[in-house]
Structure formats: C-alpha cells, structure tokens
Scaffold this motif. Structure first.
Motif, PDB file in Angstrom:
ATOM      1  N   UNK A  91       0.868  -1.179   0.000  1.00 33.53           N
ATOM      2  CA  UNK A  91       0.000   0.000   0.000  1.00 33.53           C
ATOM      3  C   UNK A  91       0.904   1.227   0.000  1.00 33.53           C
ATOM      4  N   UNK A  92       0.622   2.169  -0.917  1.00 30.87           N
ATOM      5  CA  UNK A  92       1.390   3.417  -0.928  1.00 30.87           C
ATOM      6  C   UNK A  92       0.478   4.591  -1.232  1.00 30.87           C
ATOM      7  N   UNK A  93       0.960   5.793  -0.918  1.00 33.18           N
ATOM      8  CA  UNK A  93       0.172   6.992  -1.191  1.00 33.18           C
ATOM      9  C   UNK A  93      -0.062   7.122  -2.694  1.00 33.18           C
ATOM     10  N   UNK A  94      -1.286   7.450  -3.070  1.00 30.13           N
ATOM     11  CA  UNK A  94      -1.636   7.526  -4.490  1.00 30.13           C
ATOM     12  C   UNK A  94      -0.877   8.623  -5.221  1.00 30.13           C
ATOM     13  N   UNK A  95      -0.579   9.722  -4.548  1.00 33.55           N
ATOM     14  CA  UNK A  95       0.054  10.852  -5.221  1.00 33.55           C
ATOM     15  C   UNK A  95       1.540  10.971  -4.907  1.00 33.55           C
ATOM     16  N   UNK A  96       2.070   9.991  -4.198  1.00 36.33           N
ATOM     17  CA  UNK A  96       3.504   9.911  -3.896  1.00 36.33           C
ATOM     18  C   UNK A  96       3.903   8.450  -4.098  1.00 36.33           C
ATOM     19  N   UNK A  97       4.110   7.997  -5.332  1.00 39.97           N
ATOM     20  CA  UNK A  97       4.289   6.573  -5.606  1.00 39.97           C
ATOM     21  C   UNK A  97       5.499   5.925  -4.943  1.00 39.97           C
ATOM     22  N   UNK A  98       6.408   6.705  -4.384  1.00 38.67           N
ATOM     23  CA  UNK A  98       7.558   6.116  -3.697  1.00 38.67           C
ATOM     24  C   UNK A  98       7.323   5.994  -2.199  1.00 38.67           C
ATOM     25  N   UNK A  99       6.181   6.480  -1.697  1.00 37.78           N
ATOM     26  CA  UNK A  99       5.915   6.521  -0.255  1.00 37.78           C
ATOM     27  C   UNK A  99       4.985   5.378   0.145  1.00 37.78           C
ATOM     28  N   UNK A 100       5.576   4.272   0.611  1.00 37.07           N
ATOM     29  CA  UNK A 100       4.802   3.097   0.971  1.00 37.07           C
ATOM     30  C   UNK A 100       4.691   2.896   2.465  1.00 37.07           C
ATOM     31  N   UNK A 101       3.758   2.010   2.851  1.00 34.55           N
ATOM     32  CA  UNK A 101       3.567   1.710   4.271  1.00 34.55           C
ATOM     33  C   UNK A 101       4.668   0.784   4.777  1.00 34.55           C
ATOM     34  N   UNK A 102       5.209   1.137   5.934  1.00 35.89           N
ATOM     35  CA  UNK A 102       6.188   0.309   6.629  1.00 35.89           C
ATOM     36  C   UNK A 102       5.711   0.135   8.062  1.00 35.89           C
ATOM     37  N   UNK A 103       6.128  -0.969   8.701  1.00 37.85           N
ATOM     38  CA  UNK A 103       5.610  -1.283  10.028  1.00 37.85           C
ATOM     39  C   UNK A 103       6.744  -1.623  11.001  1.00 37.85           C
ATOM     40  N   UNK A 104       7.542  -0.643  11.417  1.00 44.49           N
ATOM     41  CA  UNK A 104       8.507  -0.919  12.481  1.00 44.49           C
ATOM     42  C   UNK A 104       7.814  -0.820  13.843  1.00 44.49           C
ATOM     43  N   UNK A 105       8.225  -1.655  14.766  1.00 45.41           N
ATOM     44  CA  UNK A 105       7.729  -1.602  16.147  1.00 45.41           C
ATOM     45  C   UNK A 105       6.199  -1.667  16.235  1.00 45.41           C
ATOM     46  N   UNK A 106       5.570  -2.418  15.323  1.00 45.02           N
ATOM     47  CA  UNK A 106       4.113  -2.622  15.297  1.00 45.02           C
ATOM     48  C   UNK A 106       3.316  -1.323  15.235  1.00 45.02           C
ATOM     49  N   UNK A 145       3.714   3.474   9.508  1.00 45.54           N
ATOM     50  CA  UNK A 145       4.292   4.712   8.999  1.00 45.54           C
ATOM     51  C   UNK A 145       4.248   4.660   7.476  1.00 45.54           C
ATOM     52  N   UNK A 146       4.356   5.841   6.853  1.00 41.80           N
ATOM     53  CA  UNK A 146       4.566   5.907   5.414  1.00 41.80           C
ATOM     54  C   UNK A 146       5.959   6.497   5.229  1.00 41.80           C
ATOM     55  N   UNK A 147       6.737   5.883   4.321  1.00 39.18           N
ATOM     56  CA  UNK A 147       8.121   6.315   4.160  1.00 39.18           C
ATOM     57  C   UNK A 147       8.566   6.079   2.723  1.00 39.18           C
ATOM     58  N   UNK A 148       9.401   6.964   2.224  1.00 32.97           N
ATOM     59  CA  UNK A 148       9.965   6.817   0.877  1.00 32.97           C
ATOM     60  C   UNK A 148      11.214   5.946   0.963  1.00 32.97           C
ATOM     61  N   UNK A 149      10.979   4.651   0.931  1.00 31.14           N
ATOM     62  CA  UNK A 149      12.050   3.661   0.912  1.00 31.14           C
ATOM     63  C   UNK A 149      11.815   2.775  -0.311  1.00 31.14           C
ATOM     64  N   UNK A 150      12.794   1.979  -0.723  1.00 28.11           N
ATOM     65  CA  UNK A 150      12.579   1.095  -1.885  1.00 28.11           C
ATOM     66  C   UNK A 150      11.360   0.195  -1.692  1.00 28.11           C
ATOM     67  N   UNK A 202      11.184  -2.811   0.521  1.00 25.38           N
ATOM     68  CA  UNK A 202      11.154  -2.627   1.975  1.00 25.38           C
ATOM     69  C   UNK A 202       9.758  -2.316   2.509  1.00 25.38           C
ATOM     70  N   UNK A 203       8.774  -2.108   1.624  1.00 25.55           N
ATOM     71  CA  UNK A 203       7.413  -1.836   2.086  1.00 25.55           C
ATOM     72  C   UNK A 203       6.844  -3.090   2.745  1.00 25.55           C
ATOM     73  N   UNK A 204       6.001  -2.884   3.735  1.00 28.68           N
ATOM     74  CA  UNK A 204       5.337  -4.007   4.396  1.00 28.68           C
ATOM     75  C   UNK A 204       4.293  -4.605   3.459  1.00 28.68           C
ATOM     76  N   UNK A 205       4.049  -5.898   3.637  1.00 26.93           N
ATOM     77  CA  UNK A 205       3.052  -6.583   2.815  1.00 26.93           C
ATOM     78  C   UNK A 205       1.837  -6.912   3.674  1.00 26.93           C
TER      79      UNK A 205
END
Length: 152
Positions: free
Chosen positions: A70-85, A88-93, A96-99
């Motif tokens: 899942x990523x922001x529709x208008x920021x295609x590099x900004x996907x959901x990540x889940x550190x420490x349960x 967050x949304x972050x511009x990482x490869x 590295x996005x959570x599934x």
C-alpha cells in the motif's frame, strides 16, 4: 477467515471507529521511521488520504491470498512500513514496504500484516497499530474503490 483478493487500484480506506467518518491518513510530519499513519476526518484534498493497493511487483495477477503493498496515491515512492508494530509511510525502496493481506469479516474487511497482525484504529488521530486479530470494530475497515492505478 481466508484471505480474499483485492483489485489493484486507488482506494480510500475507511476506519470503523466511534465518531465522524474517518479515513486512513498520512500525517504531514515525519519522525524516526517516516510519517505516522492515523485516521482523520475526510479531507477535501486527497493527497494524504488516497492509497494505491497493488502487488509487491507491479503488474502481477491477483490471486487469493497473495500479498499486497500500500502506498500513497500521489507519492508513488511513499509506501507503508511497520517498524515496532506501528504504521508509517516512508519513501524507501518498494522491496522494503510491508506486505498485507485482506480477510472478509462482518461489516467490512480486516487488513493483516505479513506477521498476521491486524491494523487497529484506536480513535481518530491515534497512530495505527498492529495487534493480534480479535473481532473488534476498531480492526474493521472498508475499502472504497476510487479508480485504477494511474499510469504515467
């Protein structure tokens, strides 16, 4: 419940919490792991409230039980990540996005991490957390299909 397939596309993700209607929303500020993801009232500007749900590798065929990112529709590099349960949304490869997977439940769907934890919206404005799944309405979501994934 068994995982269900979801049509890749642009969505608004509605939280089932007490109070006015709330959508999954990226906040405007970043902290250690990126911008916290919360629920907030509908914002007329969809920049942080419309999401793309897609397969980890764009263009894959939908299959029951297959993972999604899942990523922001208008920021295609900004996907959901889940550190420490916490979500967050972050511009990482993209790798590295959570599934996530989706399960049908009474009144909506449950969104589950690859570790089997459910997204939970405690109240409007609270950061989304991941918890062991229970039959609670704060872990129930509605996907509102807005349209296909934009191609540019």
């Amino acid at each position: 419940m068994a995982p269900i397939p979801v049509k890749p596309g642009k969505y608004k993700i509605h939280a089932h919490i007490i109070g006015p209607g709330s959508l999954l929303t990226a906040t405007e500020y970043a902290v250690k792991h990126g911008a916290p993801v919360i629920t907030d009232r509908f914002n007329p500007l969809p920049i942080e409230q419309e999401w793309i749900i897609d397969h980890p590798e764009a263009g894959q065929e939908a299959q029951t039980g297959s993972p999604y990112v899942i990523h922001l529709a208008y920021h295609p590099a900004a996907g959901l990540v889940v550190p420490e349960d916490r979500v967050f949304v972050n511009s990482v490869p993209r790798a590295e996005w959570s599934q996530f997977s989706f399960e049908q439940v009474i009144g909506g769907i449950k969104i589950l991490s690859d570790k089997g934890l459910a997204l939970r919206a405690g109240h409007r404005g609270a950061q989304i957390t991941l918890v062991p799944p229970k039959p609670e309405f704060q872990e129930t979501w509605t996907l509102e299909y807005v349209g296909p994934i934009p191609t540019e």
